[in-house]
Each structure stands twice: as structure tokens, then as C-alpha cells.
Design a protein around this motif. Structure first.
Motif, PDB file in Angstrom:
ATOM      1  N   ARG A 182      16.120  -9.295   1.807  1.00  0.00           N
ATOM      2  CA  ARG A 182      15.438 -10.303   2.634  1.00  0.00           C
ATOM      3  C   ARG A 182      15.848 -10.168   4.098  1.00  0.00           C
ATOM      4  O   ARG A 182      15.013 -10.307   5.001  1.00  0.00           O
ATOM      5  N   THR A 183      17.134  -9.913   4.348  1.00  0.00           N
ATOM      6  CA  THR A 183      17.593  -9.719   5.724  1.00  0.00           C
ATOM      7  C   THR A 183      16.916  -8.501   6.342  1.00  0.00           C
ATOM      8  O   THR A 183      16.470  -8.542   7.501  1.00  0.00           O
ATOM      9  N   ALA A 186      13.312  -9.322   7.092  1.00  0.00           N
ATOM     10  CA  ALA A 186      13.188 -10.166   8.283  1.00  0.00           C
ATOM     11  C   ALA A 186      13.365  -9.353   9.559  1.00  0.00           C
ATOM     12  O   ALA A 186      12.716  -9.632  10.576  1.00  0.00           O
ATOM     13  N   GLU A 187      14.240  -8.348   9.530  1.00  0.00           N
ATOM     14  CA  GLU A 187      14.435  -7.494  10.705  1.00  0.00           C
ATOM     15  C   GLU A 187      13.225  -6.606  10.954  1.00  0.00           C
ATOM     16  O   GLU A 187      12.835  -6.371  12.103  1.00  0.00           O
ATOM     17  N   HIS A 190       8.971 -10.140   9.425  1.00  0.00           N
ATOM     18  CA  HIS A 190       9.302 -11.515   9.851  1.00  0.00           C
ATOM     19  C   HIS A 190       9.622 -12.309   8.603  1.00  0.00           C
ATOM     20  O   HIS A 190       8.918 -12.203   7.591  1.00  0.00           O
ATOM     21  N   ASP A 191      10.663 -13.102   8.661  1.00  0.00           N
ATOM     22  CA  ASP A 191      11.111 -13.830   7.477  1.00  0.00           C
ATOM     23  C   ASP A 191      10.032 -14.743   6.912  1.00  0.00           C
ATOM     24  O   ASP A 191       9.974 -14.970   5.699  1.00  0.00           O
ATOM     25  N   ASP A 192       9.157 -15.267   7.767  1.00  0.00           N
ATOM     26  CA  ASP A 192       8.116 -16.174   7.291  1.00  0.00           C
ATOM     27  C   ASP A 192       7.165 -15.499   6.302  1.00  0.00           C
ATOM     28  O   ASP A 192       6.519 -16.173   5.496  1.00  0.00           O
ATOM     29  N   TYR A 194       8.099 -13.327   3.994  1.00  0.00           N
ATOM     30  CA  TYR A 194       8.810 -12.861   2.798  1.00  0.00           C
ATOM     31  C   TYR A 194       8.327 -13.561   1.524  1.00  0.00           C
ATOM     32  O   TYR A 194       8.001 -12.914   0.532  1.00  0.00           O
ATOM     33  N   SER A 195       8.309 -14.899   1.534  1.00  0.00           N
ATOM     34  CA  SER A 195       7.984 -15.638   0.312  1.00  0.00           C
ATOM     35  C   SER A 195       6.572 -15.341  -0.180  1.00  0.00           C
ATOM     36  O   SER A 195       6.343 -15.208  -1.391  1.00  0.00           O
TER      37      SER A 195
END
Length: 295
Positions: A182-183, A186-187, A190-192, A194-195
Motif C-alpha cells: 500500500r505504501t 501510494a508513492e 495515490h493512496d485514494d 488503493y481501496s
């Protein structure tokens, strides 16, 4: 590159406009386009600058190429299941395809140290095999055990590695540079995202109650459930967001290996333009339950 020209030659204005005039035409065009993208990806994995790489790629670049080949093969297999109209298997294949894309981008962005760590992290279970041997496991007296052990040792010898060369990887819990996926996601993205992408895709691999409700069960009128054993139909519209993730690592790779000329750049730009237009056109025409025969 003649192979790229041959693949894209049929996309003339008259063909495109005819297909874009109806939902059935869009379905026809989309399947043909994404299959051609799969062939383009395949061709790009075989591309090299012979002055830079007269034979192949060294071990500090081969891991990236391996991920691109994996992604290319999975992409083409996904399209095979679109032709078979089997959405469940597509879900199983898309998650590792997305993971290969994200990791490839991460390695391309983070250089040789990340690539070396990525290689070493792959030996986690192979080192356990060596520990089992040292503990006297009878499995290694069998023919299968001996073959497995020989394969592990051959790979480690090729890389010049011993069982004592993995202190950093053990300290980091065998995670790439100590980071969760996940990290890394996000790099790279974008973390948004991921889900809604990789996170929910995990259900196609591991299963869940929601996955069963979506794919394996039918909800009856009395709030009970019955088995649904047929394949769910595939919706080609979902290829558009997937393609968004897959072109970027190829761009970065071709830049790295000095093969990113104007022709290749133009082809990659074309793929992204057509994909964006497909997404927008489907969004305009879609008005309920998907039906490829709908005019």
C-alpha cells in the motif's frame, strides 16, 4: 518498428467513427483495440537498443523487464476471458497485473538499490528450504526434494548469494525496502485509489462475503441465498481504467533503455488518447444494464 505500424494501421477514421456510433460498435472496437494493445505490449517487451544492449539486459534491469513481461502476458490473457465472457477469471488476473505494473514503476523510479532488494526479497521461502535441509527434513532425500534444492542453489550461485546475504531483508520483514505494498502504491499512484482498485481486487484472490454475494450467490426474495454456478458476463468498459495503470511502466522502461523515440512516444500517446475517448464515449452512452447488442 514495423510491428507497431502493422498493429495500428487499421485504425482509420471511417472505422473509428462507425464503431463509435453505437454501443455494439463500441464493444466491437474496444475488444479489438485492447487486444491490439496486448500485442503492442508484447512487442515492446522485445524492443531493445542494440548499441546499448547487443544481446540482452543485465541483472540490474532484468527484474523490471520480467515484470513487464508478466504484465503483458496477463493483459493478453484477460482479453481472452473477455472473449469468453467470464468476469470472475478476469478479476483473478487483473490484480497481479496491476501489482506488476506498480512494482515495475517503483523499481524504475528508485534505482539499483531497490532492484537489488527486490531480487533478494524473492528468496524468502527459498531460504526456508535451505533451513529445512539443515534441520534434516526427510523431504530432501526424495527426488522431488533434491530437484527443488538444486534449483534454489543454482539461482543463488548465479547471483553470487549465500544464506548470510539477507540481513537487511530479514530486518525489513521481507518487504521491498521495508514498505508495504500500500505504501508503494501510494508513492507510485495515490493512496485514494488503493481501496477501489487493488484493495477490493484482493477479494477475487482470497474470497470474502462480499465477493460471494457478488459472484457466487443469488439473493432470493425471502432473504435467503442460492448458488450461482454460471460465469458472470464480462463488461469491456472496465478495461479503460485498468489500461491507465499499464502504459506508464512501459514509457519509463523505454526511456531507461534508450528506445523512446518519437515513433514509440507517438504510439504510447495514441494508446492513451484512444483509451480516454473510449472511457468518455461509454460514459455518454451507458444508461443502465450493459448489453453489447444495444444500438
Amino acid at each position: 518498428m514495423e510491428e507497431l505500424i502493422e498493429i495500428t494501421a487499421k485504425y482509420q477514421p471511417a472505422y473509428i467513427e462507425r464503431c463509435f456510433s453505437s454501443m455494439a460498435g463500441l464493444h466491437e472496437f474496444s475488444l479489438a483495440f485492447y487486444k491490439d494493445v496486448g500485442d503492442l505490449y508484447d512487442a515492446l517487451t522485445r524492443l531493445k537498443n542494440v548499441e546499448r544492449n547487443p544481446t540482452g539486459f543485465a541483472i540490474d534491469e532484468a527484474p523490471i523487464l520480467g515484470l513487464l513481461v508478466r504484465m503483458s502476458k496477463l493483459f493478453k490473457e484477460v482479453l481472452n476471458y473477455y472473449e469468453q465472457d467470464n468476469a470472475e477469471i478476469i478479476g483473478v488476473l487483473e490484480r497481479p497485473m496491476l501489482e506488476a505494473s506498480i512494482v515495475a514503476i517503483y523499481l524504475l523510479n528508485n534505482g539499483d538499490d531497490a532492484i537489488a532488494d527486490y531480487r533478494k526479497c524473492s528468496y524468502k521461502d527459498r531460504l526456508r528450504i535451505l533451513r529445512d535441509l539443515e534441520s534434516g527434513s526427510p523431504f530432501f532425500d526424495t527426488k522431488a526434494g533434491k530437484r527443488l534444492l538444486a534449483a534454489v542453489r543454482e539461482k543463488m550461485d548465479f547471483e553470487g548469494l549465500t544464506k548470510d546475504d539477507f540481513a537487511v531483508q530479514k530486518k525489513n520483514g521481507w518487504k521491498l525496502q521495508g514498505k508495504t505494498f500500500r505504501t508503494i502504491f501510494a508513492e507510485v499512484e495515490h493512496d485514494d485509489l488503493y481501496s477501489a482498485t487493488y484493495g477490493m481486487m484482493s477479494e477475487s484472490i482470497h474470497g470474502s462475503w462480499n465477493e460471494s454475494m457478488d459472484w457466487g450467490l443469488v439473493r432470493n426474495d425471502d432473504a435467503t441465498f442460492s448458488a450461482f454456478t454460471e460465469c458472470h458476463p464480462a463488461d469491456i468498459r472496465f478495461m479503460a481504467p485498468i489500461l491507465r495503470f499499464t502504459t506508464r511502466p512501459f514509457r519509463l522502461w523505454l526511456e531507461r533503455i534508450d528506445c523512446y523515440d518519437e515513433s514509440i512516444k507517438g504510439t504510447m500517446d495514441w494508446i492513451e488518447r484512444v483509451n480516454a475517448r473510449l472511457f468518455q464515449k461509454f460514459d455518454q452512452l451507458y444508461a443502465g444494464e450493459y448489453d453489447p447488442k444495444r444500438a
